[in-house]
Each structure stands twice: as structure tokens, then as C-alpha cells.
Design a protein around this motif. Structure first.
Motif, PDB file in Angstrom:
ATOM      1  N   ARG A  53       0.816  -1.208   0.000  1.00  0.00           N
ATOM      2  CA  ARG A  53       0.000   0.000   0.000  1.00  0.00           C
ATOM      3  C   ARG A  53       0.855   1.265   0.000  1.00  0.00           C
ATOM      4  O   ARG A  53       1.968   1.281   0.518  1.00  0.00           O
ATOM      5  CB  ARG A  53      -0.905   0.005   1.243  1.00  0.00           C
ATOM      6  CG  ARG A  53      -2.066  -0.957   1.183  1.00  0.00           C
ATOM      7  CD  ARG A  53      -2.730  -1.128   2.540  1.00  0.00           C
ATOM      8  NE  ARG A  53      -1.916  -1.973   3.423  1.00  0.00           N
ATOM      9  CZ  ARG A  53      -2.277  -2.322   4.658  1.00  0.00           C
ATOM     10  NH1 ARG A  53      -3.433  -1.872   5.151  1.00  0.00           N
ATOM     11  NH2 ARG A  53      -1.502  -3.087   5.388  1.00  0.00           N
ATOM     12  N   ALA A  54       0.308   2.319  -0.596  1.00  0.00           N
ATOM     13  CA  ALA A  54       0.963   3.626  -0.543  1.00  0.00           C
ATOM     14  C   ALA A  54       0.999   4.093   0.908  1.00  0.00           C
ATOM     15  O   ALA A  54       0.003   4.006   1.621  1.00  0.00           O
ATOM     16  CB  ALA A  54       0.201   4.628  -1.403  1.00  0.00           C
ATOM     17  N   ASP A  55       2.159   4.572   1.351  1.00  0.00           N
ATOM     18  CA  ASP A  55       2.315   4.957   2.753  1.00  0.00           C
ATOM     19  C   ASP A  55       3.383   6.043   2.839  1.00  0.00           C
ATOM     20  O   ASP A  55       4.576   5.777   2.685  1.00  0.00           O
ATOM     21  CB  ASP A  55       2.729   3.736   3.581  1.00  0.00           C
ATOM     22  CG  ASP A  55       2.615   3.966   5.077  1.00  0.00           C
ATOM     23  OD1 ASP A  55       2.764   5.122   5.515  1.00  0.00           O
ATOM     24  OD2 ASP A  55       2.392   2.988   5.818  1.00  0.00           O
ATOM     25  N   ALA A  56       2.957   7.267   3.070  1.00  0.00           N
ATOM     26  CA  ALA A  56       3.879   8.410   3.109  1.00  0.00           C
ATOM     27  C   ALA A  56       4.891   8.280   4.237  1.00  0.00           C
ATOM     28  O   ALA A  56       6.014   8.788   4.134  1.00  0.00           O
ATOM     29  CB  ALA A  56       3.096   9.707   3.253  1.00  0.00           C
ATOM     30  N   ARG A  57       4.535   7.598   5.317  1.00  0.00           N
ATOM     31  CA  ARG A  57       5.452   7.462   6.443  1.00  0.00           C
ATOM     32  C   ARG A  57       6.671   6.627   6.073  1.00  0.00           C
ATOM     33  O   ARG A  57       7.788   6.905   6.518  1.00  0.00           O
ATOM     34  CB  ARG A  57       4.723   6.837   7.638  1.00  0.00           C
ATOM     35  CG  ARG A  57       3.619   7.720   8.218  1.00  0.00           C
ATOM     36  CD  ARG A  57       2.805   6.959   9.247  1.00  0.00           C
ATOM     37  NE  ARG A  57       2.129   5.804   8.634  1.00  0.00           N
ATOM     38  CZ  ARG A  57       1.380   4.936   9.321  1.00  0.00           C
ATOM     39  NH1 ARG A  57       1.240   5.074  10.633  1.00  0.00           N
ATOM     40  NH2 ARG A  57       0.784   3.940   8.695  1.00  0.00           N
TER      41      ARG A  57
END
Length: 252
Positions: free
Chosen positions: A206-210
Motif C-alpha cells: 500500500r501507498a504509505d507516506a510514512r
């Protein structure tokens, strides 16, 4: 040697993040892992807060000498990169046996017996990426869902097939990892089905900015319970099922 190349000639697919996350998770699981940052952009090197101010990796490849090794933790080490390595793309192309430079250097490098080597390839199919694929037993392809990304896979597949026939008969694609996925978007499933026609899909991340922040700030080895990290943990488990030397270690 037990070598996996993380590859895609297209940039921006989270290839470096994938190499870093898999290395961290495998090392935490007791696997001895050595990373090689073969990209002159040195993003993997930066992800672990390391630098190579003297261009040691480039000079090692020029001299066919052992690679530099920087310990990151008990089970994890890295050969850091620098912009100096960009000179290799043009310099090495004129040298005899240019495909085997990295392989020869790795054979001379003092690594723990049985260590898994993960190569972070540059976003190209130039001489540095060819060196990685010539040294590797497996290639792991990193794909980001999108229409243009699929077009690049044809060229990568052709390159792997050519190298398999001419310089590295042991090379094969172990599978693909889909990154920056949004599960509710139709393009994710469409790309997943398309990729599955070529190679096994090892997982969707999944896309995850962290996770992106941790990588760009040099804190990737402090990763904890991010959504994307959980997805990478599933990919790591899949790798341990399908990669022979990791499977034997899991059984032990």
C-alpha cells in the motif's frame, strides 16, 4: 552466492524502498543480509544514513577489488554508493568482460558465509544494471500500477532472457512486487493481472507516506508498524517460501 537483484529500468517505482524494507525485515528475522547500492543516485545509501564521500564502490569496481562494507546492525551491512559511480556507465562499457565486474568484486568481498546479497539496480538497463543481473541468481521486479509501467516490463523481460542465454544461465525472475497500491483503484487489479501473466506476484504494498519519509530521512532501519511495512512483511514471507536458501533457513 545468494544474490537477489531488485530491478526495473523505470524510476519512481519504489525499488529502493523495496530493497531497504526487505533487507531490514529479513535481517530482523535472523538472515544475514548485505546490500549493494548500485545506483549512482545513492538513494539506498541515504536511506540508511550512510555516505560514500570517497567513491569507494566506484573505485572497487574499477580495480576489481573487494567492495566496501559498512555494518548497519548485527545482521545487516551495505556497500554504499555515490555519484562517482555514474562514471562507470560510460567507462565500463568499453572494458572487456564488463558484465562480470560486480560479480568478481563480490566474490572477493569478505561476507558472512551464506549471506543474502540484495542489489539495488539503477533505473536503467545500462552497464551497471547488467552487472547486477549478471551477478544475481534471481531478479525481483518492482512495479507501480499505471499504464506506462507495463510497457517497460517488456524490455526488462527481454534483457533478462538475453542475459540468461549469454552470460548468466542461472538468472531467473523470482516474481514482482506491486508498490504504492491503492486497493480500491481498478488500475491496481488490472496491472496485477497483467504482471501475473509474466511472473508470480509476490505481493501488493500500500501507498504509505510514512515509509517514504523514513527512507528519505535516513531512518529506514528504525521502521516499525507502518501499513506498507506490514505488506512488505508478507512479501518477505513469500520470498522465504520460494527462494531456496531462505526456505532452507526457515525450515532450520
Amino acid at each position: 552466492m545468494n544474490i537477489i537483484a531488485i530491478a526495473n529500468q523505470k524510476g519512481g517505482t519504489a525499488k529502493t524502498t523495496t530493497a531497504a524494507a526487505l533487507a531490514v525485515l529479513l535481517s530482523r528475522g535472523g538472515v544475514r543480509v548485505h546490500l549493494v547500492d548500485a545506483d549512482p543516485q545513492a538513494s539506498l545509501t541515504t536511506a540508511f544514513g550512510v555516505t560514500d564521500p570517497n567513491g569507494l564502490l566506484y573505485h572497487a569496481m574499477c580495480q576489481r577489488s573487494p567492495l566496501p562494507v559498512v555494518m548497519l546492525s548485527e545482521n545487516l551491512s551495505i556497500s554504499p554508493s555515490s555519484i562517482d559511480l555514474s562514471r562507470g556507465e560510460t567507462q565500463f562499457i568499453a572494458e572487456a568482460g564488463r558484465e562480470y565486474i560486480l560479480r568478481h568484486c563480490l566474490e572477493k568481498t569478505n561476507l558472512t558465509n551464506g549471506a543474502t546479497v540484495i542489489l539495488d539496480c539503477p533505473p536503467s538497463l545500462g552497464v551497471l544494471s547488467v552487472n547486477c543481473l549478471t551477478a544475481a541468481r534471481y531478479a525481483c521486479v518492482v512495479v507501480q500500477p499505471g499504464g506506462f509501467e507495463l510497457r517497460t516490463l517488456v524490455h526488462l523481460d527481454d534483457t533478462v532472457r538475453m542475459l540468461n542465454e549469454r552470460v548468466n544461465p542461472s538468472l531467473s525472475v523470482i516474481g514482482a512486487v506491486l508498490t504504492n497500491c491503492h486497493p480500491r483503484r481498478l488500475i491496481t487489479e488490472e496491472v496485477c493481472r497483467e504482471v501475473a501473466q509474466h511472473w508470480p506476484v509476490l505481493g501488493q504494498v500500500r501507498a504509505d507516506a510514512r515509509l517514504l519519509y523514513a527512507t528519505t530521512s535516513g531512518k529506514v532501519h528504525y521502521l516499525t508498524r507502518f501499513n506498507a511495512l506490514q505488506d512488505y512483511a508478507a512479501v518477505t514471507s513469500k520470498l522465504r517460501e520460494v527462494v531456496p536458501w531462505l526456505r532452507r533457513r526457515s525450515a532450520a
